[in-house]
Motif scaffolding. Sequence first.
Motif, PDB file in Angstrom:
ATOM      1  N   HIS A   1     -17.146   7.134  -3.651  1.00 23.56           N
ATOM      2  CA  HIS A   1     -16.857   8.735  -3.750  1.00 23.56           C
ATOM      3  C   HIS A   1     -15.941   9.208  -4.842  1.00 23.56           C
ATOM      4  O   HIS A   1     -16.375  10.111  -5.441  1.00 23.56           O
ATOM      5  N   HIS A   2     -14.747   8.446  -4.447  1.00 21.62           N
ATOM      6  CA  HIS A   2     -13.422   8.852  -5.374  1.00 21.62           C
ATOM      7  C   HIS A   2     -13.002   7.377  -5.713  1.00 21.62           C
ATOM      8  O   HIS A   2     -13.166   6.756  -4.536  1.00 21.62           O
ATOM      9  N   THR A   3     -12.072   7.311  -6.505  1.00 24.32           N
ATOM     10  CA  THR A   3     -11.017   6.061  -6.743  1.00 24.32           C
ATOM     11  C   THR A   3      -9.970   6.319  -5.931  1.00 24.32           C
ATOM     12  O   THR A   3      -9.146   7.130  -6.056  1.00 24.32           O
ATOM     13  N   PRO A   4      -9.905   5.499  -4.726  1.00 27.14           N
ATOM     14  CA  PRO A   4      -8.559   5.663  -3.914  1.00 27.14           C
ATOM     15  C   PRO A   4      -7.447   5.055  -4.458  1.00 27.14           C
ATOM     16  O   PRO A   4      -7.550   4.330  -5.537  1.00 27.14           O
ATOM     17  N   PRO A   5      -6.354   5.636  -4.149  1.00 23.07           N
ATOM     18  CA  PRO A   5      -5.029   5.131  -4.793  1.00 23.07           C
ATOM     19  C   PRO A   5      -4.746   3.740  -4.375  1.00 23.07           C
ATOM     20  O   PRO A   5      -4.113   3.395  -3.418  1.00 23.07           O
ATOM     21  N   ILE A   6      -5.301   2.729  -5.054  1.00 23.55           N
ATOM     22  CA  ILE A   6      -5.378   1.263  -4.783  1.00 23.55           C
ATOM     23  C   ILE A   6      -3.933   0.762  -4.442  1.00 23.55           C
ATOM     24  O   ILE A   6      -3.932   0.132  -3.233  1.00 23.55           O
ATOM     25  N   ASN A   7      -2.970   0.966  -5.420  1.00 25.85           N
ATOM     26  CA  ASN A   7      -1.628   0.248  -5.218  1.00 25.85           C
ATOM     27  C   ASN A   7      -0.748   1.119  -3.845  1.00 25.85           C
ATOM     28  O   ASN A   7      -0.488   0.560  -3.182  1.00 25.85           O
ATOM     29  N   THR A   8      -1.274   2.305  -3.632  1.00 25.42           N
ATOM     30  CA  THR A   8      -0.465   2.808  -2.331  1.00 25.42           C
ATOM     31  C   THR A   8      -0.950   2.498  -1.125  1.00 25.42           C
ATOM     32  O   THR A   8      -0.567   2.351  -0.202  1.00 25.42           O
ATOM     33  N   ILE A   9      -2.431   1.916  -1.328  1.00 24.65           N
ATOM     34  CA  ILE A   9      -3.016   1.300  -0.024  1.00 24.65           C
ATOM     35  C   ILE A   9      -2.320  -0.096   0.183  1.00 24.65           C
ATOM     36  O   ILE A   9      -2.091  -0.657   1.092  1.00 24.65           O
ATOM     37  N   TYR A  10      -1.991  -0.868  -1.063  1.00 25.58           N
ATOM     38  CA  TYR A  10      -1.264  -2.151  -0.635  1.00 25.58           C
ATOM     39  C   TYR A  10       0.105  -1.724  -0.050  1.00 25.58           C
ATOM     40  O   TYR A  10       0.421  -2.546   0.723  1.00 25.58           O
ATOM     41  N   ALA A  11       0.627  -0.795  -0.404  1.00 20.51           N
ATOM     42  CA  ALA A  11       2.027  -0.445   0.151  1.00 20.51           C
ATOM     43  C   ALA A  11       1.886  -0.094   1.595  1.00 20.51           C
ATOM     44  O   ALA A  11       2.581  -0.466   2.647  1.00 20.51           O
ATOM     45  N   LEU A  12       0.845   0.752   1.929  1.00 25.92           N
ATOM     46  CA  LEU A  12       0.462   1.032   3.107  1.00 25.92           C
ATOM     47  C   LEU A  12       0.075  -0.503   4.218  1.00 25.92           C
ATOM     48  O   LEU A  12       0.819  -0.338   5.255  1.00 25.92           O
ATOM     49  N   GLY A  13      -0.582  -0.997   3.501  1.00 25.36           N
ATOM     50  CA  GLY A  13      -0.962  -2.291   4.317  1.00 25.36           C
ATOM     51  C   GLY A  13       0.290  -3.068   4.601  1.00 25.36           C
ATOM     52  O   GLY A  13       0.419  -3.475   5.620  1.00 25.36           O
ATOM     53  N   GLU A  14       1.187  -3.127   3.650  1.00 25.07           N
ATOM     54  CA  GLU A  14       2.464  -4.152   4.013  1.00 25.07           C
ATOM     55  C   GLU A  14       3.176  -3.098   4.952  1.00 25.07           C
ATOM     56  O   GLU A  14       3.911  -3.938   5.669  1.00 25.07           O
ATOM     57  N   ALA A  15       3.466  -1.986   4.696  1.00 32.96           N
ATOM     58  CA  ALA A  15       4.320  -1.127   5.925  1.00 32.96           C
ATOM     59  C   ALA A  15       3.797  -1.174   7.074  1.00 32.96           C
ATOM     60  O   ALA A  15       4.431  -1.425   8.100  1.00 32.96           O
ATOM     61  N   LEU A  16       2.501  -1.281   7.470  1.00 32.01           N
ATOM     62  CA  LEU A  16       1.896  -1.381   8.648  1.00 32.01           C
ATOM     63  C   LEU A  16       2.125  -2.869   9.237  1.00 32.01           C
ATOM     64  O   LEU A  16       2.248  -3.099  10.485  1.00 32.01           O
TER      65      LEU A  16
END
Length: 386
Positions: free
Chosen positions: A244-259
């Motif tokens: 649908h759209h290109t998600p912000p890949i690197n921010t998702i890396y950060a979110l995964g680590e934060a979680l």
Amino acid sequence: MSLPELPERMLMGSGPSTVPDRVLAAMARPTIGHLDPAFLAFADEANQLLRRAMRTENAATFPVSGTGSAGMETMLVNFLEPGDRLVVGVCGVFGERIVDAAGRLGIEVERVDAEWGTPVPLERLAAALEPGAAAVAVVHGETSTGVAQPLDGLAELAHDRDALLMIDCVTSLSGYPLAIDEAGVDVAFSGTQKCLNCPPGLAPLTLSDRARDRLAARQSPVPSWCFNLAAILAYWASGERVYHHTPPINTIYALGEALAIVDEEGLEARWARHRVASEALIAGLGALGMKPLVAEGDRLHSLTTIEPGDGVDEAEVRTRLLADYGIEISGGIGELKGRAWRIGTMGVNAAIEPVTRLVGAIAEIVEPMRAGEALERARSAWESTA
Ligand SMILES: Cc1ncc(COP(=O)(O)O)c(C=O)c1O
């Protein structure tokens, strides 16, 4: 051309909060494609951690690409149609924001106001829900006032009337007790830059089955291309992974680590740590004669509003905290502009070292300020009576 250096800050305002090195390092991993099986496996794992942080089994739990406000917009454009009635609890800026955004979409808004610094009473929300509202929306953690909105009993009220319960948990997620399934929440959106200690840019979202049924029964087209959930879910919550759209890949890396950090600590311990940090902050500033604005039982532990009191130039203190100590706190907004500080003890800053560093810095700035004010008052009393 070289860009300017950026200073180190301790972020104890209303957000963003301090981002730990571990999360920044995760963000610096190589960007890979949004359809790469390695990325999809990572994102699935991150979404599972998000479910745990939200205490939900909802299959549709994922980050919306955009800030917390994008989460709000996603909620409004998908689950309400023009002419639908939405009851909104308003006791601060972020309740007002829901009212504003919903009004722009032709949704009929019924606002239930409460005094700033208090939550919205359940009975008043119940009365407004009476004649067939489509949904009720409340701000679980009102960042403009530091109030936590109780959710007890709200889902039953809403569901008995066939209405959805929608919440903004931007400043409460992982910093204040919240269990989405137990509370019966149908749609919740959050932000990454508060108690999760992740950079801003994503809006974690979760949808109950009841919410998804409502979406499927929708009569009019969703009035937003970007936030059209039917298309977005085809990427996040279907086996097909349709672009649908290109998600912000690197921010998702950060979110995964934060979680992952949240998960390692455990939610209960994390909630308790936020409560104790807020109490320590209030005790410390209390010794300087400063008072919390919100009554004890209504306080949001991740964000505390403090009245600086007489003789303290609140804006000057904030300026000096930033310039001389590298500490950011926030001023009041809306009705509280000029009247209160908003101090965030979010994630890593819900700890004794940041709290004592801040209290010590405020004490150093404020004492001479108060001494100056005392002398000034004595002089002007002398001059007016001499
Ligand atoms: C309670 C609340 N809701 C919504 C928002 C909007 O989030 P964003 O600024 O990330 O768009 C904020 C931001 O501070 C917030 O505190």
